[in-house]
Motif scaffolding. Structure first.
Motif, PDB file in Angstrom:
ATOM      1  N   ASN A  40       0.816  -1.214   0.000  1.00 47.75           N
ATOM      2  CA  ASN A  40       0.000   0.000   0.000  1.00 47.75           C
ATOM      3  C   ASN A  40       0.849   1.263   0.000  1.00 47.75           C
ATOM      4  N   LEU A  41       1.969   1.261   0.714  1.00 52.04           N
ATOM      5  CA  LEU A  41       2.850   2.415   0.671  1.00 52.04           C
ATOM      6  C   LEU A  41       3.447   2.600  -0.716  1.00 52.04           C
ATOM      7  N   ALA A  42       3.749   1.508  -1.392  1.00 45.18           N
ATOM      8  CA  ALA A  42       4.295   1.608  -2.745  1.00 45.18           C
ATOM      9  C   ALA A  42       3.233   2.099  -3.723  1.00 45.18           C
ATOM     10  N   VAL A  43       2.004   1.626  -3.584  1.00 50.87           N
ATOM     11  CA  VAL A  43       0.934   2.062  -4.484  1.00 50.87           C
ATOM     12  C   VAL A  43       0.667   3.557  -4.310  1.00 50.87           C
ATOM     13  N   TYR A  44       0.692   4.027  -3.095  1.00 46.98           N
ATOM     14  CA  TYR A  44       0.452   5.440  -2.821  1.00 46.98           C
ATOM     15  C   TYR A  44       1.775   6.170  -2.580  1.00 46.98           C
TER      16      TYR A  44
ATOM     17  N   PHE B 115       2.348   9.678  -0.319  1.00 45.88           N
ATOM     18  CA  PHE B 115       3.163   9.400   0.867  1.00 45.88           C
ATOM     19  C   PHE B 115       4.430  10.255   0.866  1.00 45.88           C
ATOM     20  N   ALA B 116       5.089  10.335  -0.292  1.00 46.07           N
ATOM     21  CA  ALA B 116       6.323  11.118  -0.375  1.00 46.07           C
ATOM     22  C   ALA B 116       6.055  12.603  -0.157  1.00 46.07           C
ATOM     23  N   ILE B 117       4.970  13.113  -0.706  1.00 48.80           N
ATOM     24  CA  ILE B 117       4.649  14.533  -0.514  1.00 48.80           C
ATOM     25  C   ILE B 117       4.301  14.811   0.945  1.00 48.80           C
TER      26      ILE B 117
ATOM     27  N   LEU C  93       2.098  20.041  14.540  1.00 47.06           N
ATOM     28  CA  LEU C  93       1.838  20.762  13.295  1.00 47.06           C
ATOM     29  C   LEU C  93       2.467  20.042  12.110  1.00 47.06           C
ATOM     30  N   SER C  94       3.666  19.531  12.290  1.00 50.21           N
ATOM     31  CA  SER C  94       4.350  18.827  11.195  1.00 50.21           C
ATOM     32  C   SER C  94       3.587  17.581  10.778  1.00 50.21           C
ATOM     33  N   LEU C  95       3.151  16.789  11.750  1.00 49.12           N
ATOM     34  CA  LEU C  95       2.386  15.577  11.436  1.00 49.12           C
ATOM     35  C   LEU C  95       1.048  15.913  10.794  1.00 49.12           C
ATOM     36  N   GLY C  96       0.366  16.900  11.341  1.00 46.22           N
ATOM     37  CA  GLY C  96      -0.927  17.296  10.785  1.00 46.22           C
ATOM     38  C   GLY C  96      -0.809  17.825   9.368  1.00 46.22           C
ATOM     39  N   ALA C  97       0.163  18.680   9.133  1.00 49.39           N
ATOM     40  CA  ALA C  97       0.351  19.225   7.789  1.00 49.39           C
ATOM     41  C   ALA C  97       0.796  18.149   6.815  1.00 49.39           C
ATOM     42  N   GLY C  98       1.618  17.215   7.265  1.00 46.17           N
ATOM     43  CA  GLY C  98       2.046  16.115   6.404  1.00 46.17           C
ATOM     44  C   GLY C  98       0.886  15.215   6.019  1.00 46.17           C
ATOM     45  N   LEU C  99       0.043  14.887   6.991  1.00 48.27           N
ATOM     46  CA  LEU C  99      -1.143  14.084   6.686  1.00 48.27           C
ATOM     47  C   LEU C  99      -2.082  14.821   5.736  1.00 48.27           C
ATOM     48  N   PHE C 100      -2.268  16.112   5.965  1.00 47.87           N
ATOM     49  CA  PHE C 100      -3.134  16.905   5.092  1.00 47.87           C
ATOM     50  C   PHE C 100      -2.565  16.976   3.671  1.00 47.87           C
ATOM     51  N   ALA C 101      -1.263  17.216   3.547  1.00 50.41           N
ATOM     52  CA  ALA C 101      -0.646  17.332   2.220  1.00 50.41           C
ATOM     53  C   ALA C 101      -0.739  16.010   1.455  1.00 50.41           C
ATOM     54  N   GLY C 102      -0.499  14.897   2.129  1.00 52.30           N
ATOM     55  CA  GLY C 102      -0.610  13.593   1.463  1.00 52.30           C
ATOM     56  C   GLY C 102      -2.039  13.287   1.046  1.00 52.30           C
ATOM     57  N   ALA C 103      -2.986  13.543   1.937  1.00 52.20           N
ATOM     58  CA  ALA C 103      -4.390  13.290   1.614  1.00 52.20           C
ATOM     59  C   ALA C 103      -4.875  14.215   0.509  1.00 52.20           C
ATOM     60  N   ALA C 104      -4.462  15.481   0.554  1.00 50.98           N
ATOM     61  CA  ALA C 104      -4.863  16.431  -0.488  1.00 50.98           C
ATOM     62  C   ALA C 104      -4.303  16.029  -1.844  1.00 50.98           C
ATOM     63  N   THR C 105      -3.078  15.513  -1.865  1.00 49.86           N
ATOM     64  CA  THR C 105      -2.487  15.055  -3.123  1.00 49.86           C
ATOM     65  C   THR C 105      -3.277  13.886  -3.698  1.00 49.86           C
ATOM     66  N   LEU C 106      -3.666  12.958  -2.849  1.00 51.01           N
ATOM     67  CA  LEU C 106      -4.436  11.808  -3.311  1.00 51.01           C
ATOM     68  C   LEU C 106      -5.818  12.238  -3.800  1.00 51.01           C
ATOM     69  N   VAL C 107      -6.493  13.070  -3.042  1.00 45.38           N
ATOM     70  CA  VAL C 107      -7.833  13.525  -3.422  1.00 45.38           C
ATOM     71  C   VAL C 107      -7.775  14.360  -4.702  1.00 45.38           C
ATOM     72  N   PHE C 108      -6.782  15.237  -4.801  1.00 41.47           N
ATOM     73  CA  PHE C 108      -6.641  16.046  -6.007  1.00 41.47           C
ATOM     74  C   PHE C 108      -6.444  15.164  -7.238  1.00 41.47           C
ATOM     75  N   GLY C 109      -5.615  14.159  -7.131  1.00 38.85           N
ATOM     76  CA  GLY C 109      -5.376  13.258  -8.262  1.00 38.85           C
ATOM     77  C   GLY C 109      -6.622  12.503  -8.673  1.00 38.85           C
ATOM     78  N   GLU C 110      -7.360  12.000  -7.690  1.00 38.29           N
ATOM     79  CA  GLU C 110      -8.581  11.266  -8.011  1.00 38.29           C
ATOM     80  C   GLU C 110      -9.644  12.181  -8.610  1.00 38.29           C
TER      81      GLU C 110
END
Length: 142
Positions: free
Chosen positions: A21-25, A29-31, A48-65
């Protein structure tokens, strides 16, 4: 001894599932990881770092979809899917290569398995980014 063997196999299977799953995403994950590490290095705090990292990764996935679902141009959809699938394929190649080398396979088998893993994980990422939820076959009957 049987219980420890069964738990060991179960744990190894869970680790492989997480690695897959980490490889598929890989791109989201990298962003997310890069964002979190950058904020942590800028001394913004762990929360803040963890929250922003989770948000950036999720936003990248949602934006792509969303972009893949909304864009009608085939070349642009191909480019969006490629942006997500190529890093996944690269991550899959290296993940399978590491596992195959750990298992003690020969150099030819390692290369072959690595390329097969890259194709499988890249194709899975391609399908996951281009598949629009709710557009599958329906069971509403004839």
């Amino acid at each position: 001894m049987v219980v420890t063997t069964a738990l060991g196999i179960l744990g190894f299977g869970a680790a492989l599932w997480i690695l897959f799953n980490l490889a598929v995403y890989a791109l989201p994950f990298a962003i997310g990881l890069t964002t979190a590490m950058h904020l942590l290095e800028a001394e913004q705090g762990v929360i803040l770092s963890l929250g922003a990292g989770l948000f950036a990764g999720a936003a990248t996935l949602v934006f792509g979809e969303l972009a893949s679902a909304r864009v009608r141009s085939v070349p642009i959809r191909f480019a969006i899917a490629s942006i997500y699938a190529l890093p996944a394929g690269l991550a899959g190649f290296h993940a399978v290569k590491g596992i195959a080398e750990l298992a003690g396979a020969g150099p030819t088998a390692v290369t072959l398995l690595s390329w097969l893993g890259a194709l499988a994980i890249g194709a899975t990422a391609w399908v996951r980014i281009t598949t629009v939820p709710g557009n599958g076959p329906s069971n509403s009957g004839p």
